[in-house]
Scaffold this motif. Structure first.
Motif, PDB file in Angstrom:
ATOM      1  N   TRP A   1     -20.422 107.967  55.876  1.00  0.00           N
ATOM      2  CA  TRP A   1     -20.425 107.103  57.051  1.00  0.00           C
ATOM      3  C   TRP A   1     -21.078 105.778  56.700  1.00  0.00           C
ATOM      4  O   TRP A   1     -22.092 105.745  56.003  1.00  0.00           O
ATOM      5  CB  TRP A   1     -21.189 107.725  58.208  1.00  0.00           C
ATOM      6  CG  TRP A   1     -20.631 109.006  58.727  1.00  0.00           C
ATOM      7  CD1 TRP A   1     -19.402 109.524  58.503  1.00  0.00           C
ATOM      8  CD2 TRP A   1     -21.312 109.939  59.565  1.00  0.00           C
ATOM      9  NE1 TRP A   1     -19.277 110.725  59.147  1.00  0.00           N
ATOM     10  CE2 TRP A   1     -20.442 111.001  59.811  1.00  0.00           C
ATOM     11  CE3 TRP A   1     -22.584 109.974  60.120  1.00  0.00           C
ATOM     12  CZ2 TRP A   1     -20.777 112.086  60.601  1.00  0.00           C
ATOM     13  CZ3 TRP A   1     -22.921 111.055  60.924  1.00  0.00           C
ATOM     14  CH2 TRP A   1     -22.027 112.100  61.161  1.00  0.00           C
TER      15      TRP A   1
ATOM     16  N   PRO B   1     -21.076 113.203  56.307  1.00  0.00           N
ATOM     17  CA  PRO B   1     -21.892 112.118  56.870  1.00  0.00           C
ATOM     18  C   PRO B   1     -22.399 111.130  55.825  1.00  0.00           C
ATOM     19  O   PRO B   1     -22.685 109.985  56.149  1.00  0.00           O
ATOM     20  CB  PRO B   1     -23.062 112.846  57.538  1.00  0.00           C
ATOM     21  CG  PRO B   1     -22.546 114.207  57.826  1.00  0.00           C
ATOM     22  CD  PRO B   1     -21.580 114.517  56.702  1.00  0.00           C
TER      23      PRO B   1
ATOM     24  N   LYS C   1     -27.829 107.270  60.260  1.00  0.00           N
ATOM     25  CA  LYS C   1     -26.403 107.102  60.515  1.00  0.00           C
ATOM     26  C   LYS C   1     -25.869 108.015  61.617  1.00  0.00           C
ATOM     27  O   LYS C   1     -24.699 107.923  61.978  1.00  0.00           O
ATOM     28  CB  LYS C   1     -25.610 107.360  59.237  1.00  0.00           C
ATOM     29  CG  LYS C   1     -25.855 106.359  58.136  1.00  0.00           C
ATOM     30  CD  LYS C   1     -24.999 106.715  56.939  1.00  0.00           C
ATOM     31  CE  LYS C   1     -25.162 105.740  55.807  1.00  0.00           C
ATOM     32  NZ  LYS C   1     -24.299 106.107  54.669  1.00  0.00           N
TER      33      LYS C   1
ATOM     34  N   TYR D   1     -21.700 108.149  64.328  1.00  0.00           N
ATOM     35  CA  TYR D   1     -20.677 109.111  64.728  1.00  0.00           C
ATOM     36  C   TYR D   1     -20.432 109.045  66.236  1.00  0.00           C
ATOM     37  O   TYR D   1     -19.291 108.927  66.685  1.00  0.00           O
ATOM     38  CB  TYR D   1     -21.095 110.524  64.319  1.00  0.00           C
ATOM     39  CG  TYR D   1     -20.061 111.571  64.658  1.00  0.00           C
ATOM     40  CD1 TYR D   1     -19.080 111.905  63.750  1.00  0.00           C
ATOM     41  CD2 TYR D   1     -20.068 112.219  65.891  1.00  0.00           C
ATOM     42  CE1 TYR D   1     -18.117 112.863  64.043  1.00  0.00           C
ATOM     43  CE2 TYR D   1     -19.109 113.165  66.204  1.00  0.00           C
ATOM     44  CZ  TYR D   1     -18.136 113.481  65.277  1.00  0.00           C
ATOM     45  OH  TYR D   1     -17.185 114.410  65.582  1.00  0.00           O
TER      46      TYR D   1
ATOM     47  N   CYS E   1     -16.211 106.030  60.459  1.00  0.00           N
ATOM     48  CA  CYS E   1     -17.515 106.502  60.945  1.00  0.00           C
ATOM     49  C   CYS E   1     -17.543 107.972  61.322  1.00  0.00           C
ATOM     50  O   CYS E   1     -18.596 108.495  61.704  1.00  0.00           O
ATOM     51  CB  CYS E   1     -17.954 105.668  62.138  1.00  0.00           C
ATOM     52  SG  CYS E   1     -18.179 103.930  61.750  1.00  0.00           S
TER      53      CYS E   1
END
Length: 136
Positions: A97, A94, A19, A23, A89
């Motif tokens: 996300w 995290p 992922k 970001y 996002c």
């Protein structure tokens, strides 16, 4: 530095995952929809301007920014959709996300099915993304 996923430079955010590109993608999208740079050299004190916070405030208050003045209603709706997806996002954690597959589903879905995320830059209001964010 503004495009690098936090976990790439600090273990406090967890390990690097599939992922991490989400970001970076989202920060670029936020720049595109706002017409502003993440780090604006024309601003004397960079601490005064945090692009995601500026955009988030516009979204939750239903405000428009300069780019939307000459857009059609359909274009404005797409811009809002891009913005909401991008804000999901860059959540503080995290783990919250979405995957890039989920991002694509959110972008090809309907704006009405998206929920505004919590503030992405404040961990105290951090909650996971709802599972029913899109009709997929």
């Amino acid at each position: 530095m503004g495009y690098i996923a936090p976990e790439l430079y600090s273990r406090n955010f967890g390990g690097v995952s599939y992922k991490s590109d989400v970001y970076s993608f989202s920060m670029l999208v936020l720049e595109m929809v706002s017409g502003r740079r993440n780090s604006d050299p024309s601003v004397e004190n960079q601490d005064e301007v945090y692009l995601p916070e500026w955009i988030y405030e516009k979204v939750i208050n239903g405000q428009e920014w300069e780019l939307t003045l000459e857009m059609t209603a359909e274009d404005k709706e797409k811009m809002r959709q891009l913005t909401i997806v991008a804000l999901w996002c860059i959540q503080w954690n995290p783990k919250n996300w979405p995957s890039m597959t989920k991002v694509v589903n959110m972008l090809t879905g309907r704006l009405q099915n998206l929920h505004i995320p919590p503030k992405p830059f404040v961990s105290s209001d951090n909650r996971p993304m709802p599972q029913n964010t899109t009709n997929t």
